[in-house]
Design a protein around this motif. Structure first.
Motif, PDB file in Angstrom:
ATOM      1  N   PHE A   1       0.839  -1.201   0.000  1.00  0.00           N
ATOM      2  CA  PHE A   1       0.000   0.000   0.000  1.00  0.00           C
ATOM      3  C   PHE A   1       0.874   1.252   0.000  1.00  0.00           C
ATOM      4  CE2 PHE A   1      -2.943  -2.916   2.231  1.00  0.00           C
ATOM      5  CZ  PHE A   1      -4.146  -2.645   1.598  1.00  0.00           C
ATOM      6  N   TYR A   2       0.365   2.306  -0.596  1.00  0.00           N
ATOM      7  CA  TYR A   2       0.834   3.659  -0.309  1.00  0.00           C
ATOM      8  C   TYR A   2      -0.137   4.285   0.691  1.00  0.00           C
ATOM      9  CZ  TYR A   2       4.116   4.189  -4.277  1.00  0.00           C
ATOM     10  OH  TYR A   2       5.163   4.076  -5.157  1.00  0.00           O
ATOM     11  N   LEU A   3       0.371   4.731   1.838  1.00  0.00           N
ATOM     12  CA  LEU A   3      -0.392   5.643   2.685  1.00  0.00           C
ATOM     13  C   LEU A   3      -0.037   7.035   2.201  1.00  0.00           C
ATOM     14  CD1 LEU A   3      -2.134   6.315   5.226  1.00  0.00           C
ATOM     15  CD2 LEU A   3       0.033   6.448   6.486  1.00  0.00           C
ATOM     16  N   VAL A   4      -1.011   7.766   1.681  1.00  0.00           N
ATOM     17  CA  VAL A   4      -0.762   9.079   1.099  1.00  0.00           C
ATOM     18  C   VAL A   4      -1.323  10.144   2.031  1.00  0.00           C
ATOM     19  CG1 VAL A   4      -0.981  10.512  -0.951  1.00  0.00           C
ATOM     20  CG2 VAL A   4      -1.008   8.016  -1.175  1.00  0.00           C
ATOM     21  N   LEU A   5      -0.431  10.991   2.534  1.00  0.00           N
ATOM     22  CA  LEU A   5      -0.796  12.060   3.460  1.00  0.00           C
ATOM     23  C   LEU A   5      -0.579  13.407   2.785  1.00  0.00           C
ATOM     24  CD1 LEU A   5       0.842  10.484   6.624  1.00  0.00           C
ATOM     25  CD2 LEU A   5      -1.590  10.551   6.077  1.00  0.00           C
ATOM     26  N   GLN A   6      -1.545  14.279   2.917  1.00  0.00           N
ATOM     27  CA  GLN A   6      -1.604  15.527   2.151  1.00  0.00           C
ATOM     28  C   GLN A   6      -1.526  16.744   3.068  1.00  0.00           C
ATOM     29  OE1 GLN A   6      -4.525  16.330  -1.381  1.00  0.00           O
ATOM     30  NE2 GLN A   6      -5.634  16.716   0.504  1.00  0.00           N
ATOM     31  N   TRP A   7      -0.698  17.717   2.666  1.00  0.00           N
ATOM     32  CA  TRP A   7      -0.634  18.964   3.430  1.00  0.00           C
ATOM     33  C   TRP A   7      -1.724  19.906   2.915  1.00  0.00           C
ATOM     34  CZ3 TRP A   7       0.528  20.533   7.878  1.00  0.00           C
ATOM     35  CH2 TRP A   7       0.605  21.899   8.160  1.00  0.00           C
ATOM     36  N   PRO A   8      -2.672  20.313   3.775  1.00  0.00           N
ATOM     37  CA  PRO A   8      -3.813  21.116   3.304  1.00  0.00           C
ATOM     38  C   PRO A   8      -3.411  22.484   2.777  1.00  0.00           C
ATOM     39  CG  PRO A   8      -3.790  21.012   5.703  1.00  0.00           C
ATOM     40  CD  PRO A   8      -2.766  20.031   5.225  1.00  0.00           C
ATOM     41  N   GLY A   9      -2.331  23.053   3.318  1.00  0.00           N
ATOM     42  CA  GLY A   9      -1.903  24.364   2.840  1.00  0.00           C
ATOM     43  C   GLY A   9      -1.513  24.341   1.378  1.00  0.00           C
ATOM     44  N   ALA A  10      -0.856  23.266   0.949  1.00  0.00           N
ATOM     45  CA  ALA A  10      -0.461  23.151  -0.453  1.00  0.00           C
ATOM     46  C   ALA A  10      -1.654  22.846  -1.338  1.00  0.00           C
ATOM     47  CB  ALA A  10       0.606  22.064  -0.605  1.00  0.00           C
ATOM     48  N   TYR A  11      -2.582  22.044  -0.850  1.00  0.00           N
ATOM     49  CA  TYR A  11      -3.782  21.735  -1.630  1.00  0.00           C
ATOM     50  C   TYR A  11      -4.569  23.006  -1.913  1.00  0.00           C
ATOM     51  CZ  TYR A  11      -8.252  19.636  -2.994  1.00  0.00           C
ATOM     52  OH  TYR A  11      -9.399  19.300  -3.673  1.00  0.00           O
ATOM     53  N   CYS A  12      -4.694  23.855  -0.910  1.00  0.00           N
ATOM     54  CA  CYS A  12      -5.518  25.059  -1.053  1.00  0.00           C
ATOM     55  C   CYS A  12      -4.782  26.193  -1.763  1.00  0.00           C
ATOM     56  CB  CYS A  12      -5.980  25.536   0.325  1.00  0.00           C
ATOM     57  SG  CYS A  12      -7.195  24.439   1.099  1.00  0.00           S
ATOM     58  N   ASP A  13      -3.449  26.176  -1.721  1.00  0.00           N
ATOM     59  CA  ASP A  13      -2.675  27.279  -2.289  1.00  0.00           C
ATOM     60  C   ASP A  13      -2.349  27.019  -3.760  1.00  0.00           C
ATOM     61  OD1 ASP A  13      -1.358  29.662  -2.467  1.00  0.00           O
ATOM     62  OD2 ASP A  13       0.440  29.005  -1.391  1.00  0.00           O
TER      63      ASP A  13
ATOM     64  N   ASN B   1      -9.041  13.634  10.724  1.00  0.00           N
ATOM     65  CA  ASN B   1      -7.795  13.146  10.141  1.00  0.00           C
ATOM     66  C   ASN B   1      -7.846  12.863   8.647  1.00  0.00           C
ATOM     67  OD1 ASN B   1      -6.036  12.660  12.666  1.00  0.00           O
ATOM     68  ND2 ASN B   1      -7.935  11.607  13.201  1.00  0.00           N
ATOM     69  N   TRP B   2      -9.061  12.822   8.075  1.00  0.00           N
ATOM     70  CA  TRP B   2      -9.237  12.535   6.652  1.00  0.00           C
ATOM     71  C   TRP B   2     -10.241  13.546   6.095  1.00  0.00           C
ATOM     72  CZ3 TRP B   2      -9.068   6.720   5.081  1.00  0.00           C
ATOM     73  CH2 TRP B   2      -8.981   6.593   3.696  1.00  0.00           C
ATOM     74  N   PRO B   3      -9.964  14.831   6.276  1.00  0.00           N
ATOM     75  CA  PRO B   3     -10.947  15.852   5.894  1.00  0.00           C
ATOM     76  C   PRO B   3     -10.998  16.079   4.386  1.00  0.00           C
ATOM     77  CG  PRO B   3      -8.943  16.901   6.648  1.00  0.00           C
ATOM     78  CD  PRO B   3      -8.748  15.425   6.851  1.00  0.00           C
ATOM     79  N   THR B   4     -12.145  16.476   3.907  1.00  0.00           N
ATOM     80  CA  THR B   4     -12.294  16.833   2.502  1.00  0.00           C
ATOM     81  C   THR B   4     -12.019  18.324   2.314  1.00  0.00           C
ATOM     82  OG1 THR B   4     -13.816  16.897   0.635  1.00  0.00           O
ATOM     83  CG2 THR B   4     -14.784  17.251   2.805  1.00  0.00           C
ATOM     84  N   LEU B   5     -11.392  18.672   1.206  1.00  0.00           N
ATOM     85  CA  LEU B   5     -11.146  20.075   0.869  1.00  0.00           C
ATOM     86  C   LEU B   5     -11.746  20.417  -0.495  1.00  0.00           C
ATOM     87  CD1 LEU B   5      -7.433  20.300   2.055  1.00  0.00           C
ATOM     88  CD2 LEU B   5      -9.389  21.465   3.102  1.00  0.00           C
ATOM     89  N   SER B   6     -12.549  19.504  -1.034  1.00  0.00           N
ATOM     90  CA  SER B   6     -13.159  19.737  -2.341  1.00  0.00           C
ATOM     91  C   SER B   6     -14.375  20.633  -2.211  1.00  0.00           C
ATOM     92  CB  SER B   6     -13.552  18.413  -2.986  1.00  0.00           C
ATOM     93  OG  SER B   6     -14.537  17.752  -2.218  1.00  0.00           O
ATOM     94  N   CYS B   7     -14.743  21.237  -3.317  1.00  0.00           N
ATOM     95  CA  CYS B   7     -15.910  22.122  -3.362  1.00  0.00           C
ATOM     96  C   CYS B   7     -17.055  21.443  -4.102  1.00  0.00           C
ATOM     97  CB  CYS B   7     -15.550  23.440  -4.065  1.00  0.00           C
ATOM     98  SG  CYS B   7     -14.289  24.400  -3.181  1.00  0.00           S
ATOM     99  N   PRO B   8     -18.300  21.747  -3.728  1.00  0.00           N
ATOM    100  CA  PRO B   8     -18.687  22.614  -2.618  1.00  0.00           C
ATOM    101  C   PRO B   8     -18.427  21.971  -1.259  1.00  0.00           C
ATOM    102  CG  PRO B   8     -20.614  21.539  -3.537  1.00  0.00           C
ATOM    103  CD  PRO B   8     -19.466  21.159  -4.417  1.00  0.00           C
ATOM    104  N   SER B   9     -18.485  22.762  -0.209  1.00  0.00           N
ATOM    105  CA  SER B   9     -18.248  22.284   1.133  1.00  0.00           C
ATOM    106  C   SER B   9     -19.176  21.118   1.449  1.00  0.00           C
ATOM    107  CB  SER B   9     -18.477  23.424   2.132  1.00  0.00           C
ATOM    108  OG  SER B   9     -18.210  23.002   3.450  1.00  0.00           O
ATOM    109  N   ASN B  10     -18.611  20.076   2.066  1.00  0.00           N
ATOM    110  CA  ASN B  10     -19.411  18.898   2.377  1.00  0.00           C
ATOM    111  C   ASN B  10     -18.846  18.212   3.613  1.00  0.00           C
ATOM    112  OD1 ASN B  10     -17.680  16.368   1.271  1.00  0.00           O
ATOM    113  ND2 ASN B  10     -17.406  18.130  -0.102  1.00  0.00           N
ATOM    114  N   GLU B  11     -19.506  17.127   4.034  1.00  0.00           N
ATOM    115  CA  GLU B  11     -19.106  16.444   5.264  1.00  0.00           C
ATOM    116  C   GLU B  11     -17.878  15.557   5.083  1.00  0.00           C
ATOM    117  OE1 GLU B  11     -22.538  15.191   8.070  1.00  0.00           O
ATOM    118  OE2 GLU B  11     -23.271  14.851   6.035  1.00  0.00           O
ATOM    119  N   GLY B  12     -17.676  15.045   3.884  1.00  0.00           N
ATOM    120  CA  GLY B  12     -16.550  14.163   3.634  1.00  0.00           C
ATOM    121  C   GLY B  12     -16.942  12.789   3.135  1.00  0.00           C
TER     122      GLY B  12
END
Length: 226
Positions: A29-41, A97-108
């Motif tokens: 497996f790859y465990l893929v961890l994402q930095w939210p600042g880079a996703y949003c910027d 720990n597994w939040p969504t950052l996609s639009c529109p805003s949602n629960e995940g």
């Protein structure tokens, strides 16, 4: 191989009995961890989940089965649909720990559904839906990437840090070499975006990566604020 051998081989292939490997089989497996600042910027839209802005911490992107050759299975079982009732006890932890950052805003739930159906269904030989999400949460906690980086003086402060220093800090922290993936912000700065950690086929233990992701980063990259 003689003519008779070829005939038998073709017959087996025709009958669907000659299969190099089952689709659900995988090597790690790859465990893929994402930095939210880079996703949003970036130029694409970023929306905080309905529960509010996530913590300034790495979030799970997914737990992805892979082959040693660099390819991967996906969408292995269309009949195994995401069932939120199976993870009801994990929802609060998933939101953190597994939040969504996609639009529109949602629960995940749409994010988690996508990850289960594309990646999780390919690991059903070793874990069910609840185990898939629970194992990912435990692995994320075990890695504790932000603490590892800040302990090495690598902080999400928009500063630029050596790729080698980032890689070595994580390697020293978890015992294995990570894969690092970058993206670019609107100013074309290369940013620390995702970190790949390899996990054994049980989905519980970190291992040395048989193959690292293809994404490349420059020698210096930005660790963006969030």
């Amino acid at each position: 191989m003689g003519a008779k051998g070829w005939f038998i081989l073709k017959l087996l292939m025709f009958q669907g009995l000659f299969v190099s490997r089952p689709q659900e089989d995988f090597d790690f497996f790859y465990l893929v961890l994402q930095w939210p600042g880079a996703y949003c910027d970036t130029k694409r839209a970023c929306c905080y989940p309905t529960s509010g802005k996530p913590a300034a911490d790495f979030g799970i992107h997914g737990l992805w089965p892979n082959y040693n050759g660099g390819s991967w299975p996906s969408n292995c079982d269309p009949d195994s649909q995401f069932d939120r009732s199976q993870i009801s006890d994990l929802v609060s932890s998933l939101k953190k720990n597994w939040p969504t950052l996609s639009c529109p805003s949602n629960e995940g739930f749409k994010f988690w559904e996508h990850e289960w159906e594309k990646h999780g269904t390919c690991s059903e030989s070793v874990m069910d839906q609840h185990d898939y999400f629970e194992n990912a949460l435990k692995l994320k906690e075990k890695a504790n990437l932000l603490q590892i980086l800040t302990n090495s003086g690598i902080n999400p402060d928009d500063g630029f840090y050596s790729l080698t220093k980032i890689t070595n800090a994580i390697k020293n922290g978890i015992g294995f070499t990570p894969g690092i993936e970058c993206n670019k912000d609107p100013e074309r700065n290369d940013q620390l975006h995702q970190i790949y950690i390899c996990v054994d086929t049980s989905g519980t233990e970190f291992i040395e990566c048989p193959v690292l992701p293809r994404g490349r980063c420059p020698s210096q990259l930005q660790f963006s604020k969030f």
